[in-house]
Design a protein around this motif. Structure first.
Motif, PDB file in Angstrom:
ATOM      1  N   LEU A 126       0.826  -1.208   0.000  1.00  0.00           N
ATOM      2  CA  LEU A 126       0.000   0.000   0.000  1.00  0.00           C
ATOM      3  C   LEU A 126       0.861   1.259   0.000  1.00  0.00           C
ATOM      4  CD1 LEU A 126      -2.426  -0.945   2.938  1.00  0.00           C
ATOM      5  CD2 LEU A 126      -2.730  -1.448   0.517  1.00  0.00           C
ATOM      6  N   ASP A 127       0.324   2.289  -0.615  1.00  0.00           N
ATOM      7  CA  ASP A 127       0.912   3.625  -0.570  1.00  0.00           C
ATOM      8  C   ASP A 127      -0.228   4.609  -0.400  1.00  0.00           C
ATOM      9  OD1 ASP A 127       2.579   5.857  -0.798  1.00  0.00           O
ATOM     10  OD2 ASP A 127       2.623   5.782  -2.987  1.00  0.00           O
ATOM     11  N   VAL A 128      -0.189   5.410   0.654  1.00  0.00           N
ATOM     12  CA  VAL A 128      -1.195   6.447   0.857  1.00  0.00           C
ATOM     13  C   VAL A 128      -0.564   7.786   0.483  1.00  0.00           C
ATOM     14  CG1 VAL A 128      -0.649   6.704   3.330  1.00  0.00           C
ATOM     15  CG2 VAL A 128      -2.866   7.457   2.455  1.00  0.00           C
ATOM     16  N   THR A 129      -1.343   8.632  -0.174  1.00  0.00           N
ATOM     17  CA  THR A 129      -0.819   9.899  -0.647  1.00  0.00           C
ATOM     18  C   THR A 129      -1.824  11.029  -0.458  1.00  0.00           C
ATOM     19  OG1 THR A 129       0.132  11.040  -2.561  1.00  0.00           O
ATOM     20  CG2 THR A 129      -1.600   9.448  -3.018  1.00  0.00           C
ATOM     21  N   MET A 130      -1.306  12.228  -0.328  1.00  0.00           N
ATOM     22  CA  MET A 130      -2.150  13.417  -0.335  1.00  0.00           C
ATOM     23  C   MET A 130      -2.116  14.079  -1.710  1.00  0.00           C
ATOM     24  SD  MET A 130      -1.389  14.922   3.527  1.00  0.00           S
ATOM     25  CE  MET A 130      -1.344  16.568   2.952  1.00  0.00           C
ATOM     26  N   ASN A 131      -1.402  13.480  -2.645  1.00  0.00           N
ATOM     27  CA  ASN A 131      -1.280  14.011  -4.002  1.00  0.00           C
ATOM     28  C   ASN A 131      -2.331  13.353  -4.901  1.00  0.00           C
ATOM     29  OD1 ASN A 131      -0.593  14.772  -6.581  1.00  0.00           O
ATOM     30  ND2 ASN A 131       1.508  14.039  -6.471  1.00  0.00           N
ATOM     31  N   PRO A 132      -3.405  14.067  -5.251  1.00  0.00           N
ATOM     32  CA  PRO A 132      -4.444  13.460  -6.081  1.00  0.00           C
ATOM     33  C   PRO A 132      -3.986  13.189  -7.512  1.00  0.00           C
ATOM     34  CG  PRO A 132      -4.880  15.784  -5.789  1.00  0.00           C
ATOM     35  CD  PRO A 132      -3.692  15.449  -4.911  1.00  0.00           C
ATOM     36  N   ASN A 133      -2.841  13.728  -7.889  1.00  0.00           N
ATOM     37  CA  ASN A 133      -2.326  13.558  -9.254  1.00  0.00           C
ATOM     38  C   ASN A 133      -1.095  12.666  -9.303  1.00  0.00           C
ATOM     39  OD1 ASN A 133      -4.276  15.440 -10.269  1.00  0.00           O
ATOM     40  ND2 ASN A 133      -3.028  17.053  -9.372  1.00  0.00           N
ATOM     41  N   LYS A 134      -0.993  11.739  -8.375  1.00  0.00           N
ATOM     42  CA  LYS A 134       0.194  10.892  -8.306  1.00  0.00           C
ATOM     43  C   LYS A 134       0.383  10.079  -9.584  1.00  0.00           C
ATOM     44  CE  LYS A 134       2.995   8.439  -5.087  1.00  0.00           C
ATOM     45  NZ  LYS A 134       3.188   8.055  -3.720  1.00  0.00           N
TER      46      LYS A 134
END
Length: 161
Positions: free
Chosen positions: A108-116
């Motif tokens: 898993l990878d969680v991100t705050m970047n909606p454009n990853k």
């Protein structure tokens, strides 16, 4: 949710959502993927079959439920936040699941970047906004996110079966 310097940071969000590990004694030295996974597994706090924090615990229970696994010892959640697996391999956490007589690992990878976009290494990448996700304040959104991420994990397992 915790705020730092007037804004919610990715590191804080990762720790609050998935937990974290101690600083590695090998900090600054590259660790190959499989050794980094072993390190993260070895240095867990608590029980991977009943993980903390709450998001990880709710996600764990939902994955088990969706796979119809009653024995929660067959579903293990490991955080990798702050570990060599996180720093060198872009993995924030992983599940180890025994299902239908086979063993599966889903990263898993969680991100705050909606454009990853395609710039990730994990099996499942999910977004949490900069406002955070607090089950007390955003109950509906929180439960929807748990369902969304659990479904992605289950889909990965079923497609690999």
């Amino acid at each position: 949710m915790n705020f730092e310097y007037g804004g919610y940071t990715g590191g804080l969000m990762e720790r609050e959502t998935l937990g974290s590990l101690p600083r590695p004694e090998t900090e600054g030295l590259y660790v190959p993927f499989h050794r980094a996974m072993e390190w993260a597994e070895k240095h867990q706090f608590g029980d991977p079959t009943d993980p903390d924090p709450r998001f990880a615990n709710d996600l764990h229970a939902t994955v088990a439920q969706k796979l119809e696994i009653e024995d929660l010892r067959r579903v293990k959640f490991f955080t990798a936040v702050g570990s060599p697996l996180d720093h060198y391999h872009g993995i924030d956490a992983f599940f180890k699941v025994e299902w239908n007589g086979k063993n599966f690992v889903v990263t898993l990878d969680v991100t705050m970047n909606p454009n990853k976009g395609d710039n990730y290494k994990a099996d499942v990448v999910f977004y949490i906004s900069a406002e955070g996700l607090d089950p007390r304040d955003d109950r509906k959104e929180y439960l929807e996110k748990i369902e969304e991420v659990a479904e992605m994990i289950v889909d990965k397992i079923k497609s690999a079966a």
